[in-house]
Design an enzyme around this catalytic site. Structure first.
Site, mmCIF file in Angstrom:
data_model
loop_
_atom_site.group_PDB
_atom_site.id
_atom_site.type_symbol
_atom_site.label_atom_id
_atom_site.label_comp_id
_atom_site.label_asym_id
_atom_site.label_seq_id
_atom_site.Cartn_x
_atom_site.Cartn_y
_atom_site.Cartn_z
ATOM 1 C CE LYS A 22 -1.628 1.690 4.002
ATOM 2 N NZ LYS A 22 -1.366 3.100 4.307
ATOM 3 C CG ASN A 23 2.289 2.725 3.533
ATOM 4 O OD1 ASN A 23 1.118 3.041 3.241
ATOM 5 N ND2 ASN A 23 2.674 2.502 4.767
ATOM 6 C CB CYS A 123 -5.217 10.518 11.133
ATOM 7 S SG CYS A 123 -3.675 9.760 11.611
ATOM 8 N NE ARG A 128 0.558 10.685 10.081
ATOM 9 C CZ ARG A 128 -0.046 9.661 9.464
ATOM 10 N NH1 ARG A 128 -1.152 9.169 9.958
ATOM 11 N NH2 ARG A 128 0.450 9.174 8.342
ATOM 12 C CG ASP A 313 3.271 1.608 9.397
ATOM 13 O OD1 ASP A 313 3.498 1.841 8.202
ATOM 14 O OD2 ASP A 313 2.925 2.488 10.211
ATOM 15 N NE ARG A 405 -7.564 4.604 4.824
ATOM 16 C CZ ARG A 405 -7.294 5.834 5.192
ATOM 17 N NH1 ARG A 405 -7.803 6.298 6.314
ATOM 18 N NH2 ARG A 405 -6.519 6.604 4.493
HETATM 19 C C1 EPZ Z 1 4.171 7.106 6.292
HETATM 20 O O1 EPZ Z 1 3.399 8.132 6.881
HETATM 21 C C2 EPZ Z 1 3.257 5.888 6.182
HETATM 22 N N1 EPZ Z 1 2.125 6.209 5.309
HETATM 23 C C3 EPZ Z 1 2.751 5.497 7.560
HETATM 24 O O2 EPZ Z 1 1.984 4.316 7.417
HETATM 25 C C4 EPZ Z 1 3.958 5.184 8.450
HETATM 26 O O3 EPZ Z 1 3.497 4.904 9.766
HETATM 27 C C5 EPZ Z 1 4.903 6.395 8.483
HETATM 28 O O4 EPZ Z 1 5.282 6.757 7.133
HETATM 29 C C6 EPZ Z 1 6.180 6.092 9.269
HETATM 30 O O5 EPZ Z 1 6.835 4.984 8.720
HETATM 31 C C7 EPZ Z 1 2.289 6.130 3.964
HETATM 32 O O6 EPZ Z 1 3.359 5.814 3.472
HETATM 33 C C8 EPZ Z 1 1.077 6.444 3.129
HETATM 34 P P1 EPZ Z 1 6.268 10.394 8.470
HETATM 35 P P2 EPZ Z 1 3.996 9.651 6.942
HETATM 36 O O7 EPZ Z 1 6.218 11.665 7.692
HETATM 37 O O8 EPZ Z 1 4.791 9.900 5.726
HETATM 38 C C9 EPZ Z 1 6.443 13.742 11.825
HETATM 39 C C10 EPZ Z 1 0.148 2.895 7.736
HETATM 40 O O9 EPZ Z 1 -0.340 2.381 8.746
HETATM 41 N N2 EPZ Z 1 6.336 14.694 10.704
HETATM 42 O O10 EPZ Z 1 7.434 9.478 8.274
HETATM 43 O O11 EPZ Z 1 2.866 10.553 7.236
HETATM 44 C C11 EPZ Z 1 5.168 12.921 12.006
HETATM 45 O O12 EPZ Z 1 4.234 13.630 12.806
HETATM 46 C C12 EPZ Z 1 0.581 4.342 7.762
HETATM 47 O O13 EPZ Z 1 0.343 2.301 6.647
HETATM 48 C C13 EPZ Z 1 6.477 16.055 10.977
HETATM 49 O O14 EPZ Z 1 6.675 16.459 12.122
HETATM 50 O O15 EPZ Z 1 4.937 9.553 8.206
HETATM 51 C C14 EPZ Z 1 5.667 11.676 12.677
HETATM 52 O O16 EPZ Z 1 5.812 11.920 14.056
HETATM 53 C C15 EPZ Z 1 0.296 5.000 9.103
HETATM 54 N N3 EPZ Z 1 6.384 16.937 9.956
HETATM 55 C C16 EPZ Z 1 7.063 11.474 12.067
HETATM 56 O O17 EPZ Z 1 7.422 12.738 11.493
HETATM 57 C C17 EPZ Z 1 6.180 16.533 8.661
HETATM 58 O O18 EPZ Z 1 6.137 17.378 7.747
HETATM 59 C C18 EPZ Z 1 7.116 10.439 10.962
HETATM 60 O O19 EPZ Z 1 6.092 10.746 10.030
HETATM 61 C C19 EPZ Z 1 6.039 15.143 8.405
HETATM 62 C C20 EPZ Z 1 6.133 14.245 9.451
#
Ligand code: EPZ
Length: 427
Positions: A22-23, A123, A128, A313, A405
């Protein structure tokens, strides 16, 4: 709303086909916006989020055609083609339902020199933010304005210049948006402390197949030399390492023996190490990975971290597995601030879990009791399924749209290895 009903106690035995990730799919689909030629993606999983992203691409003027599937793939073949873009706006009503929609920001900016994308909002697992997405794009020359819940991004002169950005926090999505924005820049873009998840390697490999110049793929420093245009390509979506890890936890808690067909062990080191720490037999096979367990799981101590660390995850699924283990397991969730929504639901089934801030202590119990439970987010809902498979009696999981999803044909795949599980459609 549909329900999933499980009568626990069956040991899972047999082969589970692993779908496309998915990701990975959600970052490969927007790549179609970067060229006027067709991008064909194979092994695309049948998931609500993939359908939703296809709908978003259509709104932007990108056609999407499903072409059946090839025998060696579990997923479908989709060809997406953005001959011309008819819009550069990703509206709130789409983005609020699927936050991965934010991944059209980088490609639209690269292709059209502008993009207007609704802020995705928070969410269940956290607020996020997308500040790092925006800072990286600004470092490459984008002008960003926030107005009435939307991000308005533009490239002076219609093209990003290039630049350098060091992520203060590893971010998968921000890395993906930045890479997709950089491939058509007039200069070179350098990303440091970039995320290294296999899904990002898949993205970079697909972009290279489309004619992009990217060095450092798989490392924390990505150097992207912009090109004038990209061409179409055919690319196969990687196997879903999180789906595979989820079913591995189900095999362990039911003391079963399953082969995860299509899973790639090379992308799952931390997950496989955690399974071995729990006492499971884990071995690579020609077709994928075999996971077998007899007896109760040993205690584990797991702290989530960016790849190659233990995936956030996978946290909820391992926690479910640990509830029937021996001794006490310790979990630390370092990535998201609210990713223990599964705990109160698991407690309804008799689990002994104590949460203190970012850590959770799971004390193994002799048995779980099936109960009606509520899914709150994708991976939390899978943890409830895993617990239900081993619980005494019947478990009803409600709000299974969360599951749809990220888990393709979940009931079918589990029925095929002996689970007593069915979906009750609410009509
Ligand atoms: C991706 O989300 C995945 N989603 C998530 O999978 C996964 O949990 C996550 O990466 C971490 O591996 C998809 O790929 C569609 P991040 P993403 O940006 O990109 C902070 C699932 O269950 N952050 O790596 O949104 C954020 O709050 C989903 O399949 C900022 O502060 O995750 C978090 O604490 C859930 N500012 C950390 O970084 C930003 O601009 C990591 O988030 C972006 C992120």
């Amino acid at each position: 709303m549909d329900q999933i009903v499980i009568r626990g106690g069956q040991r899972l035995k047999g082969r589970i086909p692993i779908s496309g990730a998915k990701n990975a799919a959600l970052t490969l689909l927007p790549c179609a916006l970067l060229t006027d030629e067709p991008l064909t993606l194979r092994n695309l999983p049948r998931l609500a989020d993939v359908d939703g992203f296809g709908h978003l691409l259509n709104q932007l003027g990108c056609s999407t055609t499903i072409e059946g599937s090839r025998p060696e793939d579990f997923g479908r073949v989709m060809t997406a083609r953005a001959t011309t873009l008819t819009s550069t706006v990703a509206p709130y009503d789409i983005v609020r339902k699927m936050r991965a929609s934010i991944l059209v920001l980088g490609p639209l900016l690269a292709r059209a020199g502008e993009a207007t994308v609704s802020l995705p909002g928070g969410c269940a697992i956290g607020n996020r933010p997308i500040d790092l997405h925006l800072k990286a794009l600004e470092a490459f020359g984008a002008e960003i304005e926030l107005a009435s819940g939307y991000v308005k991004a533009s490239a002076p002169g219609g093209r990003l210049a290039g630049g350098r950005f060091t992520f203060p926090v590893v971010s998968v999505g921000a890395t993906e948006n930045a890479v997709m924005a950089a491939v058509l820049a007039s200069g070179t873009c350098v990303l440091e402390n970039a995320a290294r998840e296999p899904e990002i390697v898949d993205l970079c490999n697909c972009l290279v197949a489309m004619g992009a110049h990217i060095d450092g793929i798989g490392t924390e420093t990505l150097t992207i030399e912009g090109v004038d245009r990209l061409h179409g390509a055919t690319y196969r979506v990687m196997a879903d390492r999180i789906e595979a890890g989820s079913y591995a936890c189900a095999a362990v808690i039911t003391q079963g023996d399953v082969e995860l067909v299509g899973a790639n062990a090379a992308e799952m080191d931390a997950t496989l190490a955690a399974l071995r720490e729990a006492g499971a037999t884990v071995e690579e096979t020609k077709a994928g990975i075999r996971v077998a367990m007899s007896g109760r799981a040993e205690p584990v101590t797991l702290s989530t971290a960016p790849y190659p660390g233990f995936a956030t995850d996978m946290q909820a699924q391992f926690m479910a597995m640990a509830t029937l283990g021996t001794g006490a397991s310790l979990f630390t969730e370092t990535i998201f601030e609210n990713r223990y929504m599964h705990v109160p639901e698991l407690a309804r089934m008799g689990c002994d879990i104590q949460v203190k801030g970012r850590t959770a202590i799971v004390r193994g119990v002799e048995g779980l009791v099936g109960a009606p439970v509520m899914a709150t987010d994708l991976r939390a809902s899978m943890s409830l399924i895993i617990a239900g498979l081993a619980a005494e009696g019947m478990t009803e999981v409600n709000r299974v749209y969360h599951l749809d999803r990220g888990y393709e044909r979940l009931e079918e795949k589990l029925q095929a290895v002996g689970a007593d599980i069915e979906r009750i459609s609410a009509g």
